[in-house]
Scaffold this motif. Structure first.
Motif, PDB file in Angstrom:
ATOM      1  N   GLU A   1      29.525  -1.050  -8.003  1.00 19.00           N
ATOM      2  CA  GLU A   1      30.936  -1.091  -7.633  1.00 19.00           C
ATOM      3  C   GLU A   1      31.578   0.294  -7.718  1.00 19.00           C
ATOM      4  O   GLU A   1      32.345   0.684  -6.840  1.00 19.00           O
ATOM      5  N   GLN A   2      31.270   1.044  -8.768  1.00 21.03           N
ATOM      6  CA  GLN A   2      31.803   2.409  -8.904  1.00 21.03           C
ATOM      7  C   GLN A   2      31.287   3.306  -7.777  1.00 21.03           C
ATOM      8  O   GLN A   2      32.036   4.101  -7.216  1.00 21.03           O
ATOM      9  N   GLY A   3      30.011   3.168  -7.450  1.00 22.70           N
ATOM     10  CA  GLY A   3      29.439   3.950  -6.363  1.00 22.70           C
ATOM     11  C   GLY A   3      30.098   3.622  -5.035  1.00 22.70           C
ATOM     12  O   GLY A   3      30.357   4.510  -4.216  1.00 22.70           O
ATOM     13  N   LEU A   4      30.386   2.347  -4.801  1.00 17.00           N
ATOM     14  CA  LEU A   4      31.041   1.938  -3.567  1.00 17.00           C
ATOM     15  C   LEU A   4      32.431   2.552  -3.457  1.00 17.00           C
ATOM     16  O   LEU A   4      32.788   3.107  -2.412  1.00 17.00           O
ATOM     17  N   ILE A   5      33.200   2.477  -4.511  1.00 16.85           N
ATOM     18  CA  ILE A   5      34.557   3.045  -4.483  1.00 16.85           C
ATOM     19  C   ILE A   5      34.498   4.545  -4.228  1.00 16.85           C
ATOM     20  O   ILE A   5      35.233   5.076  -3.385  1.00 16.85           O
ATOM     21  N   ARG A   6      33.600   5.254  -4.913  1.00 11.17           N
ATOM     22  CA  ARG A   6      33.464   6.702  -4.716  1.00 11.17           C
ATOM     23  C   ARG A   6      33.072   7.021  -3.282  1.00 11.17           C
ATOM     24  O   ARG A   6      33.684   7.872  -2.627  1.00 11.17           O
ATOM     25  N   GLU A   7      32.040   6.340  -2.769  1.00  8.11           N
ATOM     26  CA  GLU A   7      31.576   6.606  -1.405  1.00  8.11           C
ATOM     27  C   GLU A   7      32.661   6.301  -0.373  1.00  8.11           C
ATOM     28  O   GLU A   7      32.846   7.047   0.580  1.00  8.11           O
ATOM     29  N   LEU A   8      33.367   5.203  -0.557  1.00  4.84           N
ATOM     30  CA  LEU A   8      34.423   4.820   0.382  1.00  4.84           C
ATOM     31  C   LEU A   8      35.542   5.859   0.385  1.00  4.84           C
ATOM     32  O   LEU A   8      36.042   6.237   1.446  1.00  4.84           O
TER      33      LEU A   8
ATOM     34  N   GLN B   1       0.849  -1.193   0.000  1.00  2.67           N
ATOM     35  CA  GLN B   1       0.000   0.000   0.000  1.00  2.67           C
ATOM     36  C   GLN B   1       0.885   1.242   0.000  1.00  2.67           C
ATOM     37  O   GLN B   1       1.873   1.303   0.723  1.00  2.67           O
ATOM     38  N   GLY B   2       0.501   2.213  -0.784  1.00  2.00           N
ATOM     39  CA  GLY B   2       1.254   3.457  -0.835  1.00  2.00           C
ATOM     40  C   GLY B   2       2.300   3.434  -1.926  1.00  2.00           C
ATOM     41  O   GLY B   2       2.658   2.398  -2.470  1.00  2.00           O
ATOM     42  N   SER B   3       2.797   4.620  -2.232  1.00  2.00           N
ATOM     43  CA  SER B   3       3.811   4.741  -3.280  1.00  2.00           C
ATOM     44  C   SER B   3       5.194   4.529  -2.673  1.00  2.00           C
ATOM     45  O   SER B   3       5.442   4.852  -1.512  1.00  2.00           O
ATOM     46  N   GLN B   4       6.090   3.964  -3.470  1.00  2.00           N
ATOM     47  CA  GLN B   4       7.439   3.722  -2.968  1.00  2.00           C
ATOM     48  C   GLN B   4       8.474   3.930  -4.063  1.00  2.00           C
ATOM     49  O   GLN B   4       8.157   3.882  -5.244  1.00  2.00           O
ATOM     50  N   PHE B   5       9.682   4.173  -3.633  1.00  2.00           N
ATOM     51  CA  PHE B   5      10.806   4.227  -4.558  1.00  2.00           C
ATOM     52  C   PHE B   5      11.951   3.421  -3.974  1.00  2.00           C
ATOM     53  O   PHE B   5      11.980   3.129  -2.780  1.00  2.00           O
ATOM     54  N   THR B   6      12.868   3.039  -4.840  1.00  2.00           N
ATOM     55  CA  THR B   6      14.000   2.210  -4.436  1.00  2.00           C
ATOM     56  C   THR B   6      15.274   3.035  -4.474  1.00  2.00           C
ATOM     57  O   THR B   6      15.527   3.755  -5.443  1.00  2.00           O
ATOM     58  N   ARG B   7      16.052   2.906  -3.418  1.00  2.00           N
ATOM     59  CA  ARG B   7      17.371   3.550  -3.340  1.00  2.00           C
ATOM     60  C   ARG B   7      18.423   2.444  -3.322  1.00  2.00           C
ATOM     61  O   ARG B   7      18.385   1.564  -2.456  1.00  2.00           O
ATOM     62  N   ILE B   8      19.333   2.494  -4.279  1.00  4.97           N
ATOM     63  CA  ILE B   8      20.415   1.524  -4.368  1.00  4.97           C
ATOM     64  C   ILE B   8      21.619   2.086  -3.615  1.00  4.97           C
ATOM     65  O   ILE B   8      22.053   3.219  -3.880  1.00  4.97           O
ATOM     66  N   THR B   9      22.138   1.301  -2.679  1.00  2.01           N
ATOM     67  CA  THR B   9      23.309   1.730  -1.924  1.00  2.01           C
ATOM     68  C   THR B   9      24.367   0.630  -1.960  1.00  2.01           C
ATOM     69  O   THR B   9      24.073  -0.533  -2.238  1.00  2.01           O
ATOM     70  N   ALA B  10      25.600   1.037  -1.662  1.00  3.56           N
ATOM     71  CA  ALA B  10      26.715   0.100  -1.593  1.00  3.56           C
ATOM     72  C   ALA B  10      27.455   0.337  -0.281  1.00  3.56           C
ATOM     73  O   ALA B  10      27.637   1.488   0.135  1.00  3.56           O
ATOM     74  N   ARG B  11      27.861  -0.747   0.372  1.00  2.00           N
ATOM     75  CA  ARG B  11      28.523  -0.658   1.675  1.00  2.00           C
ATOM     76  C   ARG B  11      29.797  -1.487   1.660  1.00  2.00           C
ATOM     77  O   ARG B  11      29.822  -2.598   1.134  1.00  2.00           O
ATOM     78  N   ALA B  12      30.845  -0.925   2.269  1.00  2.00           N
ATOM     79  CA  ALA B  12      32.175  -1.540   2.237  1.00  2.00           C
ATOM     80  C   ALA B  12      32.492  -2.252   3.545  1.00  2.00           C
ATOM     81  O   ALA B  12      32.226  -1.736   4.628  1.00  2.00           O
TER      82      ALA B  12
ATOM     83  N   PRO C   1      30.984   2.103   6.020  1.00  3.72           N
ATOM     84  CA  PRO C   1      31.095   3.210   5.063  1.00  3.72           C
ATOM     85  C   PRO C   1      30.384   2.845   3.763  1.00  3.72           C
ATOM     86  O   PRO C   1      30.349   1.681   3.363  1.00  3.72           O
ATOM     87  N   GLY C   2      29.805   3.834   3.143  1.00  9.82           N
ATOM     88  CA  GLY C   2      29.109   3.623   1.879  1.00  9.82           C
ATOM     89  C   GLY C   2      27.926   4.557   1.778  1.00  9.82           C
ATOM     90  O   GLY C   2      27.707   5.409   2.630  1.00  9.82           O
ATOM     91  N   GLY C   3      27.170   4.383   0.719  1.00 10.43           N
ATOM     92  CA  GLY C   3      26.018   5.247   0.527  1.00 10.43           C
ATOM     93  C   GLY C   3      25.388   5.016  -0.824  1.00 10.43           C
ATOM     94  O   GLY C   3      25.607   3.987  -1.469  1.00 10.43           O
ATOM     95  N   GLY C   4      24.631   6.006  -1.260  1.00  4.68           N
ATOM     96  CA  GLY C   4      23.848   5.895  -2.477  1.00  4.68           C
ATOM     97  C   GLY C   4      24.685   5.837  -3.733  1.00  4.68           C
ATOM     98  O   GLY C   4      25.698   6.517  -3.859  1.00  4.68           O
ATOM     99  N   VAL C   5      24.222   5.004  -4.665  1.00  6.26           N
ATOM    100  CA  VAL C   5      24.851   4.892  -5.976  1.00  6.26           C
ATOM    101  C   VAL C   5      24.203   5.938  -6.877  1.00  6.26           C
ATOM    102  O   VAL C   5      22.978   6.013  -6.971  1.00  6.26           O
ATOM    103  N   ASP C   6      25.033   6.752  -7.515  1.00  2.00           N
ATOM    104  CA  ASP C   6      24.531   7.809  -8.392  1.00  2.00           C
ATOM    105  C   ASP C   6      24.082   7.256  -9.742  1.00  2.00           C
ATOM    106  O   ASP C   6      24.551   6.198 -10.183  1.00  2.00           O
ATOM    107  N   ALA C   7      23.193   7.980 -10.402  1.00  2.00           N
ATOM    108  CA  ALA C   7      22.757   7.606 -11.749  1.00  2.00           C
ATOM    109  C   ALA C   7      23.977   7.515 -12.655  1.00  2.00           C
ATOM    110  O   ALA C   7      24.871   8.367 -12.598  1.00  2.00           O
ATOM    111  N   GLY C   8      24.025   6.476 -13.460  1.00  2.00           N
ATOM    112  CA  GLY C   8      25.139   6.289 -14.382  1.00  2.00           C
ATOM    113  C   GLY C   8      26.321   5.526 -13.798  1.00  2.00           C
ATOM    114  O   GLY C   8      27.260   5.195 -14.518  1.00  2.00           O
ATOM    115  N   GLU C   9      26.297   5.256 -12.492  1.00  2.00           N
ATOM    116  CA  GLU C   9      27.355   4.486 -11.850  1.00  2.00           C
ATOM    117  C   GLU C   9      26.930   3.030 -11.714  1.00  2.00           C
ATOM    118  O   GLU C   9      25.751   2.749 -11.505  1.00  2.00           O
TER     119      GLU C   9
END
Length: 173
Positions: free
Chosen positions: A60-67, A16-27, A49-57
């Protein structure tokens, strides 16, 4: 990636309700009996350590950037997949009711000496700092915060679960 756990916040119905998905990577970076974690003064907890993966990443690329950004880690190498933790939480903004967070966790190797972190403004305001910590001390600390603090963030449940799984599966004594 191997599923670890799916947590649904008790206040929501994911159908029930609207939802969105957030992709994250953690090291998961281990050196001897220490794990690299982020301590957040605002919530008095430890997290991977880690966080959200940006569009176009890629994840793995998002994890390296966040770390790199959060800890100043250098010579990052992704060794292997650890697992996927999923959670559904209430969302606090007007555009959606529910957030579905998919946390992809990877075992990494990095240099023990950290460079300069480049924290975002809210991370600085929350008092985030990278620390090498004994994993069992971090688990005990988070459990005390869960039991006694009213200022805890929603992520502490995920992070404490992940730390326990890491200690068990990697046989960190």
């Amino acid at each position: 990636m191997r599923p670890l756990k799916t947590l649904i916040h008790p206040s929501i119905n994911i159908n029930q309700g609207s939802q969105f998905t957030r992709i994250t990577a953690r090291a998961i970076a281990i050196h001897q009996q220490q794990i690299l974690l982020m301590y957040t003064a605002r919530y008095d907890d430890y997290s991977l350590p880690g966080g959200g993966v940006d569009a176009g990443e890629t994840i793995e690329q998002g994890l390296i950037r966040e770390l790199q950004e959060e800890t100043g880690a250098q010579n990052i190498k992704l060794k292997k997949e650890f697992g996927l933790y999923q959670e559904y939480r209430p969302w606090y903004k007007d555009d959606f009711d529910i957030i579905h967070i998919k946390s992809y966790c990877y075992i990494c190797s990095i240099d023990v000496t950290l460079g300069q972190a480049q924290l975002e403004r809210y991370e600085q305001q929350n008092g985030m700092v990278a620390k090498w910590v004994n994993i069992h001390d971090a688990i005990a600390h988070n459990e005390r915060t869960l039991a006694s603090s009213d200022k805890q963030g929603l992520s502490i449940i995920r992070e404490t679960y992940l730390l326990k799984e890491i200690a068990k599966q990697l046989q960190l004594n």
